[in-house]
Structures are given as C-alpha cells and as structure tokens.
Scaffold this motif. Structure first.
Motif, PDB file in Angstrom:
ATOM      1  N   TRP A  16       0.822  -1.221   0.000  1.00  7.08           N
ATOM      2  CA  TRP A  16       0.000   0.000   0.000  1.00  7.08           C
ATOM      3  C   TRP A  16       0.856   1.271   0.000  1.00  7.08           C
ATOM      4  O   TRP A  16       0.582   2.222  -0.741  1.00  7.08           O
ATOM      5  CB  TRP A  16      -0.950  -0.009   1.198  1.00  7.08           C
ATOM      6  CG  TRP A  16      -2.014   1.041   1.039  1.00  7.08           C
ATOM      7  CD1 TRP A  16      -2.167   2.188   1.754  1.00  7.08           C
ATOM      8  CD2 TRP A  16      -3.049   1.042   0.048  1.00  7.08           C
ATOM      9  NE1 TRP A  16      -3.230   2.902   1.287  1.00  7.08           N
ATOM     10  CE2 TRP A  16      -3.800   2.221   0.227  1.00  7.08           C
ATOM     11  CE3 TRP A  16      -3.425   0.177  -0.989  1.00  7.08           C
ATOM     12  CZ2 TRP A  16      -4.891   2.555  -0.578  1.00  7.08           C
ATOM     13  CZ3 TRP A  16      -4.513   0.505  -1.789  1.00  7.08           C
ATOM     14  CH2 TRP A  16      -5.219   1.685  -1.568  1.00  7.08           C
ATOM     15  N   LEU A  17       1.875   1.275   0.803  1.00  8.88           N
ATOM     16  CA  LEU A  17       2.723   2.476   0.851  1.00  8.88           C
ATOM     17  C   LEU A  17       3.426   2.726  -0.490  1.00  8.88           C
ATOM     18  O   LEU A  17       3.372   3.850  -1.015  1.00  8.88           O
ATOM     19  CB  LEU A  17       3.744   2.365   1.980  1.00  8.88           C
ATOM     20  CG  LEU A  17       4.511   3.646   2.259  1.00  8.88           C
ATOM     21  CD1 LEU A  17       3.613   4.725   2.843  1.00  8.88           C
ATOM     22  CD2 LEU A  17       5.674   3.383   3.199  1.00  8.88           C
ATOM     23  N   PRO A  18       4.090   1.721  -1.082  1.00  7.27           N
ATOM     24  CA  PRO A  18       4.665   1.956  -2.408  1.00  7.27           C
ATOM     25  C   PRO A  18       3.640   2.438  -3.428  1.00  7.27           C
ATOM     26  O   PRO A  18       3.934   3.303  -4.249  1.00  7.27           O
ATOM     27  CB  PRO A  18       5.225   0.587  -2.813  1.00  7.27           C
ATOM     28  CG  PRO A  18       5.524  -0.091  -1.523  1.00  7.27           C
ATOM     29  CD  PRO A  18       4.483   0.389  -0.561  1.00  7.27           C
ATOM     30  N   LEU A  19       2.425   1.892  -3.367  1.00  9.64           N
ATOM     31  CA  LEU A  19       1.396   2.323  -4.319  1.00  9.64           C
ATOM     32  C   LEU A  19       1.015   3.777  -4.080  1.00  9.64           C
ATOM     33  O   LEU A  19       0.773   4.540  -5.016  1.00  9.64           O
ATOM     34  CB  LEU A  19       0.158   1.422  -4.200  1.00  9.64           C
ATOM     35  CG  LEU A  19       0.323   0.000  -4.744  1.00  9.64           C
ATOM     36  CD1 LEU A  19      -0.792  -0.900  -4.247  1.00  9.64           C
ATOM     37  CD2 LEU A  19       0.349   0.005  -6.268  1.00  9.64           C
ATOM     38  N   THR A  20       0.995   4.147  -2.813  1.00  9.39           N
ATOM     39  CA  THR A  20       0.619   5.527  -2.463  1.00  9.39           C
ATOM     40  C   THR A  20       1.685   6.515  -2.930  1.00  9.39           C
ATOM     41  O   THR A  20       1.372   7.654  -3.252  1.00  9.39           O
ATOM     42  CB  THR A  20       0.440   5.626  -0.926  1.00  9.39           C
ATOM     43  OG1 THR A  20      -0.498   4.637  -0.541  1.00  9.39           O
ATOM     44  CG2 THR A  20      -0.063   6.985  -0.499  1.00  9.39           C
ATOM     45  N   ARG A  21       2.927   6.058  -2.941  1.00  6.22           N
ATOM     46  CA  ARG A  21       4.024   6.969  -3.307  1.00  6.22           C
ATOM     47  C   ARG A  21       4.445   6.786  -4.774  1.00  6.22           C
ATOM     48  O   ARG A  21       5.484   7.299  -5.190  1.00  6.22           O
ATOM     49  CB  ARG A  21       5.216   6.725  -2.382  1.00  6.22           C
ATOM     50  CG  ARG A  21       4.871   7.065  -0.931  1.00  6.22           C
ATOM     51  CD  ARG A  21       5.780   6.334   0.022  1.00  6.22           C
ATOM     52  NE  ARG A  21       6.940   7.138   0.362  1.00  6.22           N
ATOM     53  CZ  ARG A  21       7.925   6.700   1.148  1.00  6.22           C
ATOM     54  NH1 ARG A  21       7.880   5.494   1.656  1.00  6.22           N
ATOM     55  NH2 ARG A  21       8.950   7.475   1.419  1.00  6.22           N
ATOM     56  N   PRO A  55      13.926   6.371  -0.037  1.00  5.36           N
ATOM     57  CA  PRO A  55      14.025   7.835   0.079  1.00  5.36           C
ATOM     58  C   PRO A  55      13.328   8.508  -1.107  1.00  5.36           C
ATOM     59  O   PRO A  55      13.976   8.917  -2.069  1.00  5.36           O
ATOM     60  CB  PRO A  55      15.541   8.076   0.066  1.00  5.36           C
ATOM     61  CG  PRO A  55      16.112   6.920  -0.688  1.00  5.36           C
ATOM     62  CD  PRO A  55      15.162   5.766  -0.564  1.00  5.36           C
ATOM     63  N   MET A  56      12.004   8.585  -1.046  1.00  4.57           N
ATOM     64  CA  MET A  56      11.248   9.137  -2.164  1.00  4.57           C
ATOM     65  C   MET A  56      11.278  10.665  -2.133  1.00  4.57           C
ATOM     66  O   MET A  56      11.104  11.271  -1.085  1.00  4.57           O
ATOM     67  CB  MET A  56       9.799   8.655  -2.126  1.00  4.57           C
ATOM     68  CG  MET A  56       9.632   7.147  -2.056  1.00  4.57           C
ATOM     69  SD  MET A  56      10.430   6.246  -3.392  1.00  4.57           S
ATOM     70  CE  MET A  56       9.234   6.407  -4.688  1.00  4.57           C
ATOM     71  N   ALA A  94      -1.763   3.401  -8.036  1.00  2.00           N
ATOM     72  CA  ALA A  94      -0.462   3.822  -8.569  1.00  2.00           C
ATOM     73  C   ALA A  94      -0.628   4.919  -9.622  1.00  2.00           C
ATOM     74  O   ALA A  94       0.174   5.854  -9.691  1.00  2.00           O
ATOM     75  CB  ALA A  94       0.256   2.625  -9.182  1.00  2.00           C
ATOM     76  N   ALA A  95      -1.680   4.800 -10.414  1.00  3.50           N
ATOM     77  CA  ALA A  95      -1.848   5.761 -11.510  1.00  3.50           C
ATOM     78  C   ALA A  95      -2.320   7.123 -11.018  1.00  3.50           C
ATOM     79  O   ALA A  95      -2.079   8.133 -11.688  1.00  3.50           O
ATOM     80  CB  ALA A  95      -2.839   5.202 -12.524  1.00  3.50           C
ATOM     81  N   THR A  96      -2.984   7.135  -9.885  1.00  4.05           N
ATOM     82  CA  THR A  96      -3.587   8.407  -9.452  1.00  4.05           C
ATOM     83  C   THR A  96      -2.871   9.071  -8.282  1.00  4.05           C
ATOM     84  O   THR A  96      -3.259  10.173  -7.899  1.00  4.05           O
ATOM     85  CB  THR A  96      -5.065   8.186  -9.054  1.00  4.05           C
ATOM     86  OG1 THR A  96      -5.099   7.190  -8.024  1.00  4.05           O
ATOM     87  CG2 THR A  96      -5.886   7.733 -10.254  1.00  4.05           C
TER      88      THR A  96
END
Lengths: 769, 131
Positions: A31-36, A413-414, B27-29
């Motif tokens: 979830w965190l990678p997807l959010t970032r 480190p995004m 991911a896309a949004t």
C-alpha cells in the motif's frame, strides 16, 4: 475430517479464494509503495536501475521501437547486454502503460501474488497438505528482502519469488510433463529478461538440487525417462533464454565483471537479518530478510513429526545458511561457489537467506501438515487444539510479515516527482556530463548521463562529451558539415556534406550492432563513428545487434518446438526420448548457424589499469628497475617503476610488472607496504586484483602485466618512504606467500624492496609538497 | 464442484481482480505535491555558474581521495555535485531536476570545458572491493 478442516482444505485448493487471499495480503503490503507511486526514488542504485526501465519504456512509447539501445545511460549501452535491465521482460508493458515509476509498485504487487501462489503449488506437493501450504505461503511471499529491494531500486530481485515455480517446473518436467518444461524455460526467460543477476544463477543452482532430489525418488525406468525429459528441458531453456543470454554473454566477454573481497556474516548477524523486526526507517542489516519467527519455531516440529520429509528442506536450509555466512565460515562454501564461472561475480553471500527462507517455510508448512494429520486422526486429545493453535499463530504471523514488509518499504528515500519530460521535438536528445547519483533527473531532461556507475565496466569511450553544440559532427570540422535530420534511440539520421573523405562522429558509444546506410561504421577510441567518402550523404545509422535479433529468433524457435511437442503429445504421437531431444536441439543448431553465418565485429576486452593505461605490455620500459622475484606460486615480479619523488600535486604513480606462468590460487593478492620515516604510520597500497582487472588466477599466462597504481602523499610526513611488495592469501588465511630474490635466496618477510621515494617538506603557504 | 464452491471460486477471482485494479488505480492516481517554484532563466545562469565555481575544489579533493583512479575520482566528484545540487534545490525551494538542468546548460553554453573542469566522464571501471 473435521468440518472446519474440510472447509479450509476446500478453500485452499480453490484457486479463486486462494489468490484472493494472496491479492489482499499483497495489496496491504504494497500500500505504501502504491501511495508513493510516481515519486522519484533518490537512492543511488534506484537512479541507475530505474533509469534503465524509464529509458526502455520511453523507447517503446515515444519512439515506437524495441528497447535495444539505451542512449541515456553511460553514453549509450546495449540494453539487452546490460545484466540489470528489466526491459526484456513483459513487465515493460506495464511500465509503458503506466509510466516506469508508477509501474514499479504494481509489478511488485504482482510478484508478491506470484510468489505466494508459486510457494503454495510447490509446497502442496512436497508436504501433502493444501492447508499447510496455504498457511505458509504468505510467509515466504512477503519475505522482507523483496520490500528492501523495492526500497532501494532493486526491483529485479523480486525475481527470487519465482524460485518455487522453477522447482515446481523441474519436478513436473522430470515426471515427463510438458507443462514443467514450459514452466522452467518460461520462468528462466522471465527472470533473465527481468534483470535477474542473482535469481538466475541461484535458481539454476537450486534447480540442479531439485533435479537430484526428484531423481532420487524415482525408480530406474522413471529415472531414465526423467533424464531424457530433463535433458530436453535444459536445451529448451537455453533456447528460450537466447534472446537475453546471447547479448549478456557477448557483453560480459568483452567487459567482464570482477568481484573481490571476502564478505562474511556471523550466525548472529544472519539471525538478526532474518528474525529482527525491521525498523520503520533507516538502512541497516537487521530485518533485511525478515521472516517471522513462527516459521523457524515450526522447524523442530517438522523435524520431529515428519523426519523423512523434513530431511531435504532442513539440509537445504542448513546449506543456504552456510553459504550465507560467506567467508566467516570455515571452510567457506561461498568461497567454493565463487570458484565457479558466473558465481565468481557474487558479492553478497547473505542473499542465500532467501532460499533458506524458502526451505524454512517449507518446513513450517510440513509442520502444519503433520499437526493437521494428527488432528484429523484424533490420536491424542490435544492434537486438534495444537493444530488450531499452530494455524492461528501462523495466520497471526501473516500480519507481522505484512507489517515488517511495510516497514521496509518506508526506507525508500522518495522525493518529489520530476517535472514532465519535454518531447523530443521540444528538447532534442543530447548527452550531458550527467551524474550517476542523480541519473533520474537527467532522463527527465531528455539528457543522457555519460557519468556512469554500473557494477561492471561498461564499454565506454573517453571521448564522450557533455558540452557539445551538436551531438553528430565531423572529426575534422574543415572537411564539411553534419546536420541531424532525425534522432531516435535505435536510429539516427544525419545529412553530411564532405568536401573530402571524412569521419562522422556520434556522441555515443560504439557497439558492433550499429550499421550505417553509407560508409563504414568504426570505433573511434570507443566512440560511434562512420567513415564516409567525399560527397553529400544522408547517413542512416541503425542499431541491429546480431545477438539481440538472432537471440530472439532462437527463442521463438524454442517455443515453436515446445508447441510442436505439445501437439505430438496431445495427438499421442510421441513422448520423451531422442526425438524430443532432437526437437529441443533445433533452436540451438540455428543459434550455431547464426553465429557462423551472421558476421559482426567482436568487441574484445582491452584490459586496462584504473588510470586507463594498458595492462598487457610487450616489454619493460627503460626506467623500470628489474627485480626478478619468484614466488612459491607461479608468479614472477619482473620489475617495478617507482619515481624518486611525488609529482607537483603530491601523487606517486607506481607500476609493478608481473608474469604469471601457471595456475595460481584465487586467493593470491598483492600487498604493498610503504614504511616511512621513523615515527610515521606505515601506509599501504594492497590490492588483490591486478590493475582492478585480473585476479592472478585469471590473468593471461606468460605475458608481461603492468599493474599501475598511485598514492597521494599530501598528508604524509617528509622523508624517505620505501615500497615493499609481496604476495599474500588475501581471500584466504591471510598468510604471506614465500618468495626468492634474483639471487635465489629467500626474501626477508617474503617481500622485496621495489623502490623508494622521498616526500619533501611541505611549504607553509600551500600545504603542498 | 457444487454451486456453493463455484460461487466462492468466482468471488475469489473477482476479489483478486479488484485487488489488481486497486493497485493500478492507486499507482496511476497518486500525486506528490507540485514544486513550489521553478528556477527562472536568470537563476539558472546563476546556479550554473555557482556549480562551475565549486567544481575545481571538488575535483582536487576527489583526485587525492582516489589517486590514480579517474573513474573513482569522477564518481566521488559526482557525489559532491549531487549533494550540492540537493542542498541548492532545498535552499531555493525548486526541483533538484532544475538545478541539474542549470548545470547542464552552463556546460553546453561554456563551450569546450577546460581543466580543471571536465565535461567528460572516465569510462566505468568499478572497484572490485566492496567489503
């Protein structure tokens, strides 16, 4: 069978609910990678590896070409020949559709689901319980290293999650099932295409072990059939992987990677890597390979309750831990592995904790299976309770595993998303000096970075520049003009007007795959160039590498051959045997024909010292001082060059001339001790690798080898400094190798004085010598 | 397979598809905040010149840190430059990409760059030791 157990078994065997569970767990972990998604990962390795994927996706979407040549990295490199690129994998389509940065967490999610499903299928057959395999699958699928890999840009290491698919395919292939052959060939091809620098060779290692395990369980007739099938599997796999294998082998032969050092980990360190809950931030070893302790706690249960079945995974896990301890173990299994080709480039032994995790999780699944069987048989009143408790604890372990995974993804480190990349028409491609620590920023500017920080010596020209007014130009400006007409990664079109024969230079690296419509493609000190006759020309340069295109043909043929065998099996016209082996050999024969018939210049390795000077020399220069030292291994120190004083900047550039006359242990390295004036601290310039290029064991025989190195004396005390040289077992027990001088007498302390230099007193104004 | 289990199977596949779709959509949004500001043309020139002024010092330090090893020297220089670029971007509240863009423009505008500065890069020759 008790009712809840029956329900659990049914759910576990149904692909839909099982995959739903894996999908949900993977989503929670990612979830965190997807959010970032979309942000730029500022870790140095991510800048490099992500830029490869970005370049590949851009080549497909913006220029409508296959990602064969990557002009944005290192002054231009062969994308298929660079081991860490992921551009030859179907996941590139996700990158093309979503953008490379946004695609990464989606690909991560998919790999987690694949990893859990692969483990389930593998373990179900091995432990004989769908519920046990289902319960343990998330523990392996969510192993911490995958999260760490995403955090630091090594998404290609997610390929480790496909290890169970390889083992499953091997077992099926050995039992004569074509699906197994396809699974092994397809998984290896996917891993190679996905940049599996470690997963592929390690996968091959464990496939070999699984082959032995499977053959051991078969009877004589079955074993013979299995050998035919496995032979065909090996040939099909080679063919299916040719599209990447050929470019890789070709590239690595011209630019071999050298990996020295003696990395090692104590058992305590390994335990902390695997069992300590990773912190929410920072980079440290504990928890890098997190596997919830429940899995390990179930190992003794498996050994106690299912001794025979536990033997192989227990031995496998022990071997992996031994390997993971690297040079800290005596004897070192990792050192033995490094003696093999390809494995010699392995850097981190601890990565063997991943297959160790697989075997430990298999044992956990086995323990659950054994407890469930006892619960079903109700031999003891406590058995059902114990089985329920174990299952409950493992399910709770999923939560811990997801939590640890999420913690590790926080390490990334995004930084903010770079501004949108301008189109080619608005900002034409050009090389920048660039910066390998920040390569992502240059891609966003449609600039190539000639500053390069790969793990292998990328073939590069020293003539690349990041300050040119135009990227295509004539070597002699007075010979005419050159004007870019069109630029794409794999095709460059230039109008040239030449008043006399001229050489067109393109500010990119040369590669034998470049072909020109006019004139002859040549390498100008490694720079891409075209020798042209006098006149007006439209020069079209195309990148058509033999290995990439020919390899793709071979791979396509391998799949056609596999399809043919499938058709024959369906029509009951044949099984495994000499005919199947012959069919699987056809693509490889075509490969051989292509090698012979399709001529392409070969890029040869030119061994160089770190300062760029050649390592192979014909004779000694007059200033070299003969030493004629012979060591107890077949190595001679012929001569040395040591200046009498540092240069104006305080550097002392030295060279040692070596000759290797026989087989030398890989451990042999050079020590250079620099004792100075009384009271000063001794300096050294030890190096196990000649010129940063050869171990003595790999160096060409009976050739004069110039080993150049330098020291900076800026902070050294004034006075005379001696240069004492010898050999030692740098990768072994650290002992010195005895030597004899020109007079045949043993050298004191096994070292020779190669020369001396005098550091002058510092001047007060500059602090410089 | 009974109807009950068939439904369960279909529901499972739907949940998996939903998870995949959620991952793609998420991911896309996802959006990171846009940069506060961008470098103006005048600032780009200023930043480019500032980096150029720092370069000889970084190069000298790199040469002494890695004597006789031009690739390592360039790599060390790159680390110094990156660190400076990140600090400069933070100080000016602009994207780091803008700072590197300004450095690149300065190099291209300056014409052939002469020592002690460099517009070239030493061919990649990674050190064989990491531990």
């Amino acid at each position: 069978m008790t009712s809840p157990l029956r329900v659990a078994h049914r759910v576990a065997t149904l692909a839909g609910p099982r995959l739903a569970l894996f999908g949900v767990l993977a989503l929670a972990a990612c979830w965190l990678p997807l959010t970032r998604a979309g942000a730029l990962n500022d870790f140095r390795d991510s800048h490099l590896l992500h830029s490869y994927e970005d370049a590949g996706a851009r080549t497909v979407t913006r220029y409508g070409q296959l990602p064969l040549w990557n002009p944005w990295a290192c002054g231009g490199q062969y994308a298929l020949g660079s081991p860490q690129t992921r551009v030859a994998s179907p996941t590139l389509l996700v990158s093309a559709a979503l953008g490379a940065r946004r695609a990464e967490p989606v690909v991560l999610w998919a790999f987690l689901v694949l990893g859990m499903e692969g483990f389930f299928r593998y373990a179900r057959r091995r432990v004989g319980s769908a519920v046990g395999a289902l319960a343990a699958a998330p523990l392996f699928g969510l192993i911490g290293f995958t999260a760490l890999s995403w955090s630091i840009g090594w998404l290609n290491f997610a390929g480790f999650l496909l290890l169970p698919w390889l083992l499953l395919g091997t077992r099926r292939a050995a039992r004569g099932r074509l699906s197994g052959v396809a699974l092994v060939a397809g998984t290896f091809a996917l891993l190679l295409g996905f940049g599996g620098t470690y997963p592929v060779p390690m996968g091959a290692l464990f496939v070999a072990l699984e082959t032995g395990r499977t053959l051991y369980t078969l009877r004589a007739a079955g074993r013979r059939r299995a050998l035919w099938a496995l032979g065909a599997t090996a040939l099909f796999t080679l063919g299916a992987c040719a599209f990447r294998l050929w470019p890789l082998v070709e590239t690595m032969r011209s630019s071999p990677r050298v990996m020295a050092g003696t990395p090692g980990n104590s058992l305590e360190t390994l335990a902390r890597m695997m069992l300590e809950l990773p912190a929410r931030s920072g980079f440290s070893s504990p928890g890098n390979f997190f596997l919830v302790a429940v899995a390990l706690a179930l190992v003794p249960v498996a050994v106690a309750l299912a001794r025979r079945r536990a033997l192989y995974p227990a031995a496998g896990a022990a071997l992996c831990v031994w390997m993971a301890s690297g040079y800290a173990a005596r004897p070192s299994l990792f050192a033995g592995l490094r003696a093999l080709p390809i494995f010699s480039t392995f850097r981190y032994p601890e990565r063997f904790l991943l297959p160790a995790g697989l075997f430990i999780t298999e044992l956990a699944a086995l323990a659950l299976a054994a407890l469930l069987v006892r619960a079903w048989r109700k031999r003891t009143p406590w058995a059902p309770r114990l089985a329920a408790l174990a299952c409950g604890v493992v399910v709770a372990g999923w939560g811990v595993q997801v939590h640890a995974f999420a913690n590790l993804t926080r390490w990334a480190p995004m930084v903010e998303e770079p501004p949108p990349t301008p189109p080619e028409a608005e900002r034409p491609f050009a090389q920048a000096r660039g910066n390998r620590w920040a390569q992502g920023h240059f891609l966003a500017l449609n600039r190539g970075s000639i500053a390069c920080g790969e793990a292998w010596p990328v073939p590069m020209s020293a003539r690349l520049r990041g300050d040119l007014p135009q990227e295509e130009y004539l070597e002699e400006p007075a010979a005419g003009t050159a004007r870019r007409v069109e630029w794409t990664p794999n095709r460059v079109e230039v109008d040239v007007v030449a008043s006399r024969p001229a050489v067109l230079l393109v500010n990119q690296n040369w590669h034998p795959g470049w072909k020109a419509s006019v004139g002859e493609v040549v390498s100008r000190d490694g720079l891409l160039a075209v020798r042209l006759p006098e006149g007006e020309h439209r020069v079209v340069l195309r990148f058509l590498p033999r290995s990439g295109l020919g390899g793709a043909l071979v791979s396509a043929l391998a799949w056609v051959g596999l399809g043919f065998l499938a058709w024959r099996q369906r029509a009951r016209k044949g099984g495994w045997g000499a005919k199947a082996l012959a069919v699987s050999a056809v693509p490889l024969l075509v490969w051989g024909v292509l090698l012979v018939a399709w001529n392409e210049p070969v890029a040869r390795a030119a061994p160089r010292n770190p300062d760029g000077s050649p390592m192979l020399v014909a004779s000694l220069p007059p200033e070299a001082r003969p030493l004629d030292v012979r060591f107890d291994v077949p190595v001679e120190l012929v001569a040395a060059e040591v200046p009498s004083a540092p240069d104006a900047e305080g550097f002392v550039h030295m060279a040692l001339y070596w000759r290797v006359t026989g087989a030398v242990p890989r451990t042999a390295g050079i020590f250079v001790h620099l004792p100075g004036p009384e009271g000063s601290k001794r300096k050294n310039a030890d190096h196990a690798v000649l010129g940063g290029t050869f171990f003595f064991s790999d160096a060409p025989r009976d050739t004069l080898l110039r080993d150049a190195f330098a020291v900076s004396t800026r902070d050294w005390e004034a006075g005379e400094w001696k240069v004492l040289v010898g050999l030692w077992h740098a990768g072994g027990d650290g002992s010195r190798i005895d030597a004899r001088g020109a007079d045949g007498k043993p050298l004191h302390e096994s070292r020779v004085e190669a020369g001396a230099f005098t550091v002058p007193p510092k001047t007060q104004s500059s602090g410089q010598p | 397979m009974g109807t009950h289990w068939r439904r369960a199977s279909v529901a499972g596949w739907l949940v998996l598809a939903l998870c995949g779709a959620t991952a793609v959509v998420r991911a896309a949004t996802s959006r990171s905040p846009p940069p506060e500001r961008r470098l103006s043309p005048a600032e780009r020139v200023e930043v480019g010149r500032a980096a150029a002024a720092e370069e000889p010092g970084w190069r000298l330090r790199s040469r002494h840190s890695f004597p006789g090893d031009p690739w390592s020297q360039d790599d060390d220089f790159g680390a110094s430059e990156r660190s400076w670029a990140v600090d400069e971007a933070r100080r000016r509240r602009v994207p780091v990409t803008d700072v590197f863009g300004a450095i690149d423009e300065e190099l291209h505008a300056a014409g052939p760059v002469a020592p002690p500065r460099k517009a070239t890069a030493s061919p990649c020759k990674p050190r064989p030791f990491y531990d």
